[in-house]
Design a protein around this motif. Structure first.
Motif, mmCIF file in Angstrom:
data_model
loop_
_atom_site.group_PDB
_atom_site.id
_atom_site.type_symbol
_atom_site.label_atom_id
_atom_site.label_comp_id
_atom_site.label_asym_id
_atom_site.label_seq_id
_atom_site.Cartn_x
_atom_site.Cartn_y
_atom_site.Cartn_z
ATOM 1 N N PRO A 21 0.834 -1.197 0.000
ATOM 2 C CA PRO A 21 0.000 0.000 0.000
ATOM 3 C C PRO A 21 0.871 1.251 0.000
ATOM 4 O O PRO A 21 2.001 1.242 0.465
ATOM 5 C CB PRO A 21 -0.800 -0.115 1.299
ATOM 6 N N GLY A 22 0.332 2.296 -0.536
ATOM 7 C CA GLY A 22 1.074 3.549 -0.578
ATOM 8 C C GLY A 22 0.788 4.284 -1.867
ATOM 9 O O GLY A 22 -0.126 3.931 -2.610
ATOM 10 N N PRO A 23 1.580 5.282 -2.148
ATOM 11 C CA PRO A 23 1.343 6.057 -3.366
ATOM 12 C C PRO A 23 1.550 5.217 -4.609
ATOM 13 O O PRO A 23 2.342 4.275 -4.619
ATOM 14 C CB PRO A 23 2.369 7.191 -3.298
ATOM 15 N N ARG A 24 0.801 5.548 -5.645
ATOM 16 C CA ARG A 24 0.933 4.827 -6.899
ATOM 17 C C ARG A 24 2.258 5.171 -7.559
ATOM 18 O O ARG A 24 2.749 6.292 -7.431
ATOM 19 C CB ARG A 24 -0.209 5.191 -7.836
ATOM 20 N N PRO A 25 2.833 4.216 -8.255
ATOM 21 C CA PRO A 25 4.081 4.519 -8.951
ATOM 22 C C PRO A 25 3.828 5.475 -10.111
ATOM 23 O O PRO A 25 2.730 5.564 -10.623
ATOM 24 C CB PRO A 25 4.561 3.161 -9.450
ATOM 25 N N GLY A 26 4.830 6.154 -10.492
ATOM 26 C CA GLY A 26 4.728 7.082 -11.603
ATOM 27 C C GLY A 26 5.617 8.276 -11.360
ATOM 28 O O GLY A 26 6.223 8.404 -10.288
ATOM 29 N N PRO A 27 5.670 9.136 -12.333
ATOM 30 C CA PRO A 27 6.545 10.299 -12.164
ATOM 31 C C PRO A 27 6.015 11.231 -11.085
ATOM 32 O O PRO A 27 4.815 11.454 -10.980
ATOM 33 C CB PRO A 27 6.511 10.978 -13.534
ATOM 34 N N SER A 28 6.895 11.696 -10.273
ATOM 35 C CA SER A 28 6.485 12.657 -9.256
ATOM 36 C C SER A 28 6.589 14.057 -9.843
ATOM 37 O O SER A 28 7.405 14.306 -10.723
ATOM 38 C CB SER A 28 7.380 12.537 -8.022
ATOM 39 N N PRO A 29 5.726 14.960 -9.381
ATOM 40 C CA PRO A 29 5.804 16.312 -9.908
ATOM 41 C C PRO A 29 7.134 16.944 -9.548
ATOM 42 O O PRO A 29 7.614 16.816 -8.426
ATOM 43 C CB PRO A 29 4.639 17.034 -9.241
ATOM 44 N N ARG A 30 7.736 17.578 -10.524
ATOM 45 C CA ARG A 30 9.035 18.204 -10.288
ATOM 46 C C ARG A 30 8.917 19.705 -10.455
ATOM 47 O O ARG A 30 8.479 20.177 -11.494
ATOM 48 C CB ARG A 30 10.049 17.682 -11.293
ATOM 49 N N PRO A 31 9.284 20.439 -9.444
ATOM 50 C CA PRO A 31 9.258 21.886 -9.598
ATOM 51 C C PRO A 31 10.292 22.346 -10.617
ATOM 52 O O PRO A 31 11.334 21.722 -10.770
ATOM 53 C CB PRO A 31 9.597 22.418 -8.213
ATOM 54 N N VAL A 32 9.962 23.421 -11.322
ATOM 55 C CA VAL A 32 10.871 23.947 -12.331
ATOM 56 C C VAL A 32 12.030 24.658 -11.684
ATOM 57 O O VAL A 32 13.168 24.528 -12.090
ATOM 58 C CB VAL A 32 10.120 24.900 -13.276
ATOM 59 N N GLY A 33 11.760 25.429 -10.689
ATOM 60 C CA GLY A 33 12.830 26.188 -10.067
ATOM 61 C C GLY A 33 12.337 26.911 -8.828
ATOM 62 O O GLY A 33 11.253 26.657 -8.337
ATOM 63 N N VAL A 34 13.150 27.822 -8.376
ATOM 64 C CA VAL A 34 12.835 28.579 -7.177
ATOM 65 C C VAL A 34 12.850 30.062 -7.539
ATOM 66 O O VAL A 34 13.746 30.535 -8.234
ATOM 67 C CB VAL A 34 13.864 28.274 -6.064
ATOM 68 N N ASP A 35 11.847 30.780 -7.064
ATOM 69 C CA ASP A 35 11.773 32.228 -7.282
ATOM 70 C C ASP A 35 12.821 32.957 -6.473
ATOM 71 O O ASP A 35 13.489 32.374 -5.609
ATOM 72 C CB ASP A 35 10.402 32.759 -6.861
ATOM 73 N N ASP A 36 12.918 34.247 -6.730
ATOM 74 C CA ASP A 36 13.831 35.081 -5.951
ATOM 75 C C ASP A 36 13.476 35.076 -4.471
ATOM 76 O O ASP A 36 14.349 35.197 -3.614
ATOM 77 C CB ASP A 36 13.814 36.523 -6.471
ATOM 78 N N ASP A 37 12.175 34.936 -4.171
ATOM 79 C CA ASP A 37 11.758 34.935 -2.766
ATOM 80 C C ASP A 37 11.797 33.539 -2.138
ATOM 81 O O ASP A 37 11.397 33.346 -1.004
ATOM 82 C CB ASP A 37 10.366 35.545 -2.618
ATOM 83 N N PRO A 73 5.309 23.775 -12.977
ATOM 84 C CA PRO A 73 4.891 24.199 -14.321
ATOM 85 C C PRO A 73 3.388 24.127 -14.563
ATOM 86 O O PRO A 73 2.829 25.005 -15.212
ATOM 87 C CB PRO A 73 5.654 23.266 -15.251
ATOM 88 N N ALA A 74 2.710 23.101 -14.063
ATOM 89 C CA ALA A 74 1.270 22.978 -14.294
ATOM 90 C C ALA A 74 0.503 24.073 -13.574
ATOM 91 O O ALA A 74 -0.464 24.626 -14.107
ATOM 92 C CB ALA A 74 0.777 21.603 -13.855
ATOM 93 N N VAL A 75 0.928 24.396 -12.362
ATOM 94 C CA VAL A 75 0.273 25.465 -11.602
ATOM 95 C C VAL A 75 0.524 26.805 -12.274
ATOM 96 O O VAL A 75 -0.397 27.621 -12.437
ATOM 97 C CB VAL A 75 0.754 25.472 -10.137
ATOM 98 N N ASP A 76 1.756 27.039 -12.701
ATOM 99 C CA ASP A 76 2.074 28.290 -13.395
ATOM 100 C C ASP A 76 1.226 28.443 -14.658
ATOM 101 O O ASP A 76 0.723 29.527 -14.948
ATOM 102 C CB ASP A 76 3.553 28.350 -13.754
ATOM 103 N N ALA A 77 1.052 27.358 -15.409
ATOM 104 C CA ALA A 77 0.257 27.416 -16.638
ATOM 105 C C ALA A 77 -1.209 27.698 -16.335
ATOM 106 O O ALA A 77 -1.857 28.475 -17.052
ATOM 107 C CB ALA A 77 0.403 26.109 -17.413
ATOM 108 N N ALA A 78 -1.742 27.088 -15.293
ATOM 109 C CA ALA A 78 -3.145 27.321 -14.929
ATOM 110 C C ALA A 78 -3.365 28.763 -14.488
ATOM 111 O O ALA A 78 -4.357 29.394 -14.870
ATOM 112 C CB ALA A 78 -3.577 26.358 -13.826
ATOM 113 N N VAL A 79 -2.442 29.292 -13.711
ATOM 114 C CA VAL A 79 -2.552 30.685 -13.271
ATOM 115 C C VAL A 79 -2.457 31.628 -14.471
ATOM 116 O O VAL A 79 -3.222 32.591 -14.576
ATOM 117 C CB VAL A 79 -1.480 31.004 -12.206
ATOM 118 N N GLN A 80 -1.564 31.345 -15.384
ATOM 119 C CA GLN A 80 -1.429 32.190 -16.578
ATOM 120 C C GLN A 80 -2.683 32.107 -17.443
ATOM 121 O O GLN A 80 -3.130 33.109 -17.991
ATOM 122 C CB GLN A 80 -0.196 31.786 -17.385
#
Length: 74
Positions: free
Chosen positions: A11-27, A33-40
């Motif tokens: 039992p546990g999380p399903r296998p597959g690619p984990s979400p990878r952040p693109v980078g870190v902001d100045d702050d 990327p998916a969240v950034d695209a939805a916000v845009q």
């Protein structure tokens, strides 16, 4: 004759690619990327007529739901 017992996956999380952040902001905020695209997409929808905004908002909402679900599984 029956086959030997073979346990299923643990039992546990399903296998597959984990979400990878693109980078870190100045702050120091981590970007996704998916969240950034939805916000845009929501920002771009502001210039559309109200009837055309609805599908854009629904698509962004679905993207955010799916993204959050994959993050919760990781």
């Amino acid at each position: 004759m029956s086959a030997p017992f073979r346990p299923g996956p643990p039992p546990g999380p399903r296998p597959g690619p984990s979400p990878r952040p693109v980078g870190v902001d100045d702050d120091g905020a981590v970007r996704h990327p998916a969240v950034d695209a939805a916000v845009q997409a929501m920002a771009n929808a502001a210039a559309l007529s109200p009837a055309d905004q609805i599908p854009q908002y629904e698509a962004a909402y679905q993207t955010l739901r799916e993204t959050l679900a994959t993050i919760d599984q990781a």
